[in-house]
Design a protein around this motif. Sequence first.
Motif, PDB file in Angstrom:
ATOM      1  N   VAL A 160       1.112  -1.098  -0.563  1.00 51.99           N
ATOM      2  CA  VAL A 160      -0.175   0.240  -0.111  1.00 51.99           C
ATOM      3  C   VAL A 160       0.928   1.163   0.176  1.00 51.99           C
ATOM      4  O   VAL A 160       1.856   1.114   1.167  1.00 51.99           O
ATOM      5  N   VAL A 161       0.436   2.409  -0.914  1.00 52.63           N
ATOM      6  CA  VAL A 161       1.131   3.470  -0.477  1.00 52.63           C
ATOM      7  C   VAL A 161       0.516   4.343  -0.085  1.00 52.63           C
ATOM      8  O   VAL A 161      -1.123   4.516  -0.802  1.00 52.63           O
ATOM      9  N   PHE A 162       0.382   4.624   1.480  1.00 48.45           N
ATOM     10  CA  PHE A 162      -0.498   5.679   1.944  1.00 48.45           C
ATOM     11  C   PHE A 162      -1.065   6.828   1.342  1.00 48.45           C
ATOM     12  O   PHE A 162      -0.330   7.300   0.958  1.00 48.45           O
ATOM     13  N   GLN A 163      -2.314   7.721   2.022  1.00 50.17           N
ATOM     14  CA  GLN A 163      -1.891   8.361   1.569  1.00 50.17           C
ATOM     15  C   GLN A 163      -1.462   9.517   2.905  1.00 50.17           C
ATOM     16  O   GLN A 163      -1.501   9.457   4.170  1.00 50.17           O
ATOM     17  N   GLY A 164      -0.994  10.472   2.623  1.00 45.53           N
ATOM     18  CA  GLY A 164       0.199  11.244   2.985  1.00 45.53           C
ATOM     19  C   GLY A 164       1.112  10.830   3.726  1.00 45.53           C
ATOM     20  O   GLY A 164       1.223  10.052   4.627  1.00 45.53           O
ATOM     21  N   ALA A 165       1.986  10.860   2.996  1.00 43.45           N
ATOM     22  CA  ALA A 165       3.468  10.427   2.858  1.00 43.45           C
ATOM     23  C   ALA A 165       4.136  10.907   4.869  1.00 43.45           C
ATOM     24  O   ALA A 165       5.251  10.081   5.635  1.00 43.45           O
ATOM     25  N   MET A 166       4.033  11.741   5.067  1.00 42.59           N
ATOM     26  CA  MET A 166       4.513  12.252   7.020  1.00 42.59           C
ATOM     27  C   MET A 166       4.457  11.714   7.080  1.00 42.59           C
ATOM     28  O   MET A 166       4.820  10.800   8.523  1.00 42.59           O
ATOM     29  N   SER A 167       3.107  11.184   7.304  1.00 42.86           N
ATOM     30  CA  SER A 167       2.151  10.107   8.795  1.00 42.86           C
ATOM     31  C   SER A 167       2.437   9.012   8.919  1.00 42.86           C
ATOM     32  O   SER A 167       2.310   8.448   9.506  1.00 42.86           O
ATOM     33  N   ALA A 168       2.620   8.310   7.410  1.00 44.60           N
ATOM     34  CA  ALA A 168       3.031   6.947   7.142  1.00 44.60           C
ATOM     35  C   ALA A 168       3.776   6.956   7.402  1.00 44.60           C
ATOM     36  O   ALA A 168       4.567   5.666   7.969  1.00 44.60           O
TER      37      ALA A 168
ATOM     38  N   ASP B 176      -3.662   5.487  -2.208  1.00 42.71           N
ATOM     39  CA  ASP B 176      -4.801   5.698  -2.013  1.00 42.71           C
ATOM     40  C   ASP B 176      -4.316   7.494  -1.756  1.00 42.71           C
ATOM     41  O   ASP B 176      -3.144   7.487  -0.971  1.00 42.71           O
ATOM     42  N   GLU B 177      -4.846   7.503  -2.790  1.00 42.96           N
ATOM     43  CA  GLU B 177      -4.737   9.487  -2.736  1.00 42.96           C
ATOM     44  C   GLU B 177      -2.484   9.715  -3.207  1.00 42.96           C
ATOM     45  O   GLU B 177      -2.137  10.480  -2.316  1.00 42.96           O
TER      46      GLU B 177
END
Length: 344
Positions: A111-119, A194-195
Amino acid sequence: MTTDTVKNEPLATEDAETASALLDVRDLHVSYRQGGRTVPAVRGVSFSLAPGDTLGIAGESGCGKSTMALGLLRLHGAKAQVSGEVLFRGEDLLTTTWSRLRAVRWAGASVVFQGAMSALNPVRTVLEQIVEPIVLHDKVSAKEAERRAAELLDSVGIPSRRMRSYPHEFSGGQRQRVMIAMALACRPDLIIADEPTTALDVMVQAQILELLAELVRESRIAVIMITHDLSLLAHTCDRLAVMYAGRIVELGPSRQVLDSPKHPYTRALSRAFPTIGDPASRLAPAGLAGDPPRPSEVGDGCAFAARCSEVTEACRTGEMLLWPAGPGRSAACLRVRPDHGGTS
């Protein structure tokens, strides 16, 4: 490629396709316990994805896109209830063991999560975060994992000399590239994005989308892309699924769905974007009044009925299924049914 109805009884024409599908989702439901009752967030989603396929998921905020994507790999919290079937290479991820699921999450699907800084973990270097799944799943030495991490960063346009930097030392676009490198760490067959280009400038967005397109062409990786940007999905995805109130209401080839939508909701989404060169469209985009219903407020009939300009009494009470709406297309609208007298 078509989907099942909302009841998810497989269509006869799909048997050969679903048998060879990389991912076959059947009647996926995701609900949460809230205030002593069960609230449905995803209600009977079904679709298939072959190796090298690209599927775009569109819809307003709150329509269940991200919840559905997380449900595929059982990434929800303990309060979520997930049912149906998620067959990945024929194996049901909803019933498999946690140890097996843990392996699939990186080596099979990532998964490539929405919002890289929070992931990304802010107190660990980029190198540490990419190396970890490689060592864990591929059982290679730390030196080999570091070599692969360097290659991955170079492949996504991040100089490998920066791999010992921390996430806050990268720009937003660079962090998103790091997320893609992590998703590719164990050579998965499926990426759920995701986004992936949220809040990025158009130049960086174009570069990331081209990178994903190259992966599809060269490695036959299948991609599920979730975003609000319909024009982006039209240019990057083979097929488009439009979600509303936790269900897929239209599915088909991306350009056909946007150029000739069969469901009133899809038509409203496509008209909400101004047309370049058309002053009337630019100054007065169509848009759509109101908001999607809360998951706890969805009742019988078509969930879009309250906002639809073409609603009939049958829409408010009838059972909404995904009916055939042309070659490779389906829509959950009574107007596409042959016994209704024509398409919408």
